[in-house]
Design an enzyme around this catalytic site. Structure first.
Site, PDB file in Angstrom:
ATOM      1  N   SER A   9      29.166  31.793  49.340  1.00 10.21           N
ATOM      2  CA  SER A   9      29.445  31.020  48.129  1.00 10.21           C
ATOM      3  C   SER A   9      29.562  29.549  48.507  1.00 10.21           C
ATOM      4  O   SER A   9      29.874  29.223  49.669  1.00 10.21           O
ATOM      5  CB  SER A   9      30.773  31.496  47.542  1.00 10.21           C
ATOM      6  OG  SER A   9      31.228  30.602  46.548  1.00 10.21           O
ATOM      7  N   TYR A  65      39.618  33.553  48.728  1.00  8.22           N
ATOM      8  CA  TYR A  65      38.175  33.544  48.426  1.00  8.22           C
ATOM      9  C   TYR A  65      37.428  32.576  49.349  1.00  8.22           C
ATOM     10  O   TYR A  65      36.485  32.978  50.045  1.00  8.22           O
ATOM     11  CB  TYR A  65      37.958  33.179  46.953  1.00  8.22           C
ATOM     12  CG  TYR A  65      36.514  33.340  46.509  1.00  8.22           C
ATOM     13  CD1 TYR A  65      35.914  34.598  46.458  1.00  8.22           C
ATOM     14  CD2 TYR A  65      35.743  32.240  46.144  1.00  8.22           C
ATOM     15  CE1 TYR A  65      34.588  34.753  46.046  1.00  8.22           C
ATOM     16  CE2 TYR A  65      34.421  32.385  45.730  1.00  8.22           C
ATOM     17  CZ  TYR A  65      33.849  33.642  45.685  1.00  8.22           C
ATOM     18  OH  TYR A  65      32.538  33.790  45.285  1.00  8.22           O
TER      19      TYR A  65
HETATM   20  P1  NAI Z   1      30.047  40.536  39.730  1.00  5.04           P
HETATM   21  O1  NAI Z   1      31.521  40.702  39.606  1.00  5.04           O
HETATM   22  O2  NAI Z   1      29.241  40.338  38.486  1.00  5.04           O
HETATM   23  O3  NAI Z   1      29.446  41.786  40.532  1.00  5.04           O
HETATM   24  C1  NAI Z   1      30.052  42.238  41.707  1.00  5.04           C
HETATM   25  C2  NAI Z   1      29.701  43.708  41.891  1.00  5.04           C
HETATM   26  O4  NAI Z   1      30.393  44.155  43.072  1.00  5.04           O
HETATM   27  C3  NAI Z   1      30.174  44.591  40.738  1.00  5.04           C
HETATM   28  O5  NAI Z   1      29.156  45.483  40.335  1.00  5.04           O
HETATM   29  C4  NAI Z   1      31.364  45.343  41.309  1.00  5.04           C
HETATM   30  O6  NAI Z   1      31.519  46.653  40.764  1.00  5.04           O
HETATM   31  C5  NAI Z   1      30.983  45.405  42.785  1.00  5.04           C
HETATM   32  N1  NAI Z   1      32.168  45.605  43.590  1.00  5.04           N
HETATM   33  C6  NAI Z   1      33.362  44.939  43.492  1.00  5.04           C
HETATM   34  N2  NAI Z   1      34.257  45.482  44.342  1.00  5.04           N
HETATM   35  C7  NAI Z   1      33.612  46.487  45.000  1.00  5.04           C
HETATM   36  C8  NAI Z   1      34.024  47.423  45.982  1.00  5.04           C
HETATM   37  N3  NAI Z   1      35.256  47.415  46.467  1.00  5.04           N
HETATM   38  N4  NAI Z   1      33.112  48.304  46.425  1.00  5.04           N
HETATM   39  C9  NAI Z   1      31.858  48.345  45.911  1.00  5.04           C
HETATM   40  N5  NAI Z   1      31.438  47.499  44.972  1.00  5.04           N
HETATM   41  C10 NAI Z   1      32.293  46.571  44.514  1.00  5.04           C
HETATM   42  O7  NAI Z   1      29.816  39.358  40.763  1.00  5.04           O
HETATM   43  P2  NAI Z   1      28.618  38.310  40.931  1.00  5.04           P
HETATM   44  O8  NAI Z   1      28.967  37.093  40.208  1.00  5.04           O
HETATM   45  O9  NAI Z   1      27.335  38.975  40.670  1.00  5.04           O
HETATM   46  O10 NAI Z   1      28.791  37.988  42.479  1.00  5.04           O
HETATM   47  C11 NAI Z   1      28.003  38.606  43.481  1.00  5.04           C
HETATM   48  C12 NAI Z   1      28.271  37.867  44.782  1.00  5.04           C
HETATM   49  O11 NAI Z   1      27.949  36.488  44.634  1.00  5.04           O
HETATM   50  C13 NAI Z   1      29.731  37.927  45.241  1.00  5.04           C
HETATM   51  O12 NAI Z   1      29.769  38.075  46.639  1.00  5.04           O
HETATM   52  C14 NAI Z   1      30.265  36.574  44.830  1.00  5.04           C
HETATM   53  O13 NAI Z   1      31.356  36.166  45.616  1.00  5.04           O
HETATM   54  C15 NAI Z   1      29.042  35.707  45.049  1.00  5.04           C
HETATM   55  N6  NAI Z   1      29.068  34.459  44.299  1.00  5.04           N
HETATM   56  C16 NAI Z   1      29.015  34.477  42.916  1.00  5.04           C
HETATM   57  C17 NAI Z   1      29.031  33.282  42.237  1.00  5.04           C
HETATM   58  C18 NAI Z   1      28.972  33.231  40.763  1.00  5.04           C
HETATM   59  O14 NAI Z   1      29.031  32.122  40.226  1.00  5.04           O
HETATM   60  N7  NAI Z   1      28.835  34.318  40.054  1.00  5.04           N
HETATM   61  C19 NAI Z   1      29.114  31.990  42.933  1.00  5.04           C
HETATM   62  C20 NAI Z   1      29.140  32.108  44.359  1.00  5.04           C
HETATM   63  C21 NAI Z   1      29.114  33.295  44.991  1.00  5.04           C
END
Ligand code: NAI
Length: 412
Positions: free
Chosen positions: A132, A145
């Site tokens: 991130s 984080y």
């Molecule tokens: P999101 O919350 O939409 O999706 C995350 C997914 O990970 C979900 O399907 C959730 O069920 C799964 N998950 C969470 N805990 C889990 C566990 N213990 N075991 C298995 N699965 C699990 O998140 P998003 O926004 O798609 O983020 C994806 C990645 O991108 C993350 O690593 C986040 O930190 C990173 N990121 C996101 C940003 C954003 O603006 N959305 C910005 C920078 C980084």
């Protein structure tokens, strides 16, 4: 059929990534703890029966260890699952348990997934970790984080060093409109207007833009970047000013538009094949400028002249990619000249800030001067093209991990 394992596939960036890979003919191993959303996704993807949903809680090392059972050999592994902390609890008031779950998912799980799948990785497989912008500079009141994401960047570099036979990279997204961000906005942890005001391109990204970045990093064409960070953040990481940027007024162009490339500042022929010439229809215009690549000094001036040339040709929604020689201490024999490379790179970032409101992008690739152009085609196609419309102000270092493995231009 190439195969990719994608964690956190049930939502946000992971879900769009799975859709993109499946529509491009990949088999996807879909890993998430949300069984319902995972199975729904697996049914909706093209080639429905080909994909393998795996319901796993990635904070549990035992469940991760079981991942290899029934998983096919992998061309790519994408550690995307991650969580933020919307509780607004100051770090010194957090119990080790509260802090520990986030750390387990964001930092320990990516390494454990690689360990669990190590026997399944095909020769030359690509591993991509999703960190991130919060791993590059601190975001307070989000628990661990930022530390977890900084740790993941360092862990990626260490893995790339330990496994030069693989291509290991790390994506640093800026703000992306996903469920995670919607939750943080709702909890008052992100103010969307202020987030956009710190971003030269004046907008948040769509999950599809991250999916495109991951698709590129999971391809063999990402080899020059092994060990490197790819920041896809609209320029937010390179901005140090205090005035806010206005929200973008130009719509994002379709990410799959044909690329129309012009090569300036050097012999076009070996680079022209980066893109097939776009026909008369809509296209995304881009320039590669070679004028700085063979310079021993005067990089700053060369980049400035390249920018002037580009700005006289394009007024909005286009990209300039400058090729620079590697900025190693050996390049400048006198310490008095050592500022030239850093000045050129900061000029790239400064121009990105000045041009962002018109969606004009500028990036640089640092490459060995005698590099075989063909080995950079896929990287250039991505960075110059419409899929990278959220990438600006960056200098990407190529073959830093494996300088001796860079394919050489026979004519050099
Ligand atoms: P999101 O919350 O939409 O999706 C995350 C997914 O990970 C979900 O399907 C959730 O069920 C799964 N998950 C969470 N805990 C889990 C566990 N213990 N075991 C298995 N699965 C699990 O998140 P998003 O926004 O798609 O983020 C994806 C990645 O991108 C993350 O690593 C986040 O930190 C990173 N990121 C996101 C940003 C954003 O603006 N959305 C910005 C920078 C980084």
């Amino acid at each position: 059929m190439p195969t990719a394992l994608i964690t956190g596939a049930a939502s946000g960036i992971g879900r769009d990534t799975a859709r993109l890979f499946a529509s491009a003919g990949w088999q996807c191993v879909l890993v998430d703890r949300n069984a319902q959303a995972l199975h729904q996704l697996a049914q909706e993807l093209p080639a429905e029966g080909a994909h393998v949903p795996r319901t796993i809680d990635l904070t549990d090392p035992k469940q991760i260890a079981s991942l290899a059972e029934g998983t096919p050999a992998l061309d790519a592994l994408i550690n995307n699952a991650g969580m933020s902390d919307a509780s607004n609890t100051p770090l010194v008031q957090q119990s080790p348990q509260q802090a520990g779950r986030l750390l387990a998912l964001n930092l320990a799980a990516p390494a454990a997934v690689v360990d669990a799948c190590s026997q399944l990785l095909k020769p030359g497989a690509r591993i991509v970790n999703v960190s991130s912008g919060a791993g590059l500079s601190a975001i307070p009141f989000r628990g661990l984080y930022s530390p977890s994401k900084a740790g993941l960047i360092a862990q990626t570099r260490a893995l790339a060093n330990a496994r030069p036979d693989l291509c290991v990279t790390v994506l640093c997204p800026g703000f992306v409109r996903t469920e995670l961000v919607a939750g943080l906005i709702e909890a008052g942890r992100i103010d969307p207007e202020r987030a956009v005001a710190k971003t030269p391109l004046g907008r948040m990204a769509t999950p599809d833009e991250m999916a495109r970045a991951l698709f590129f990093l999971a391809s063999t064409g990402a080899a020059p970047l092994s060990g490197q960070v790819l920041p896809v953040n609209g320029g937010s990481s390179i901005y140090g000013g205090s005035q806010g940027f206005a929200p973008a007024t130009l719509d994002v162009l379709p990410l799959g538009l044909p690329l129309q490339l012009e090569v300036l500042g050097g012999p076009a022929q070996p680079w022209q094949a980066v893109s097939a010439t776009a026909g008369a229809g809509p296209h995304y215009p881009a320039c590669i400028d070679l004028s700085a690549l063979h310079r021993k000094s005067g990089l700053l001036q060369a980049v400035h002249e390249a920018a002037i040339r580009f700005a006289s040709r394009h007024s909005q929604q286009a990209s300039l990619t400058v090729l620079l020689p590697p900025d190693t201490p050996e390049r400048s024999t006198r310490w008095q000249d050592a500022g030239d490379g850093a000045a050129a790179r900061m000029l790239i970032s400064t121009l990105a800030c000045e041009w962002g409101s018109r969606a004009l992008r500028i990036n640089a690739l640092e490459v060995p001067p005698e590099v075989e152009p063909r080995s950079l085609y896929a990287l250039l196609r991505y960075v110059c093209g419409p899929a990278a419309q959220y990438v600006t102000g960056q200098t990407l270092v190529c073959y830093r991990n494996t300088p001796n493995n860079a394919p050489k231009d026979a004519a050099a």
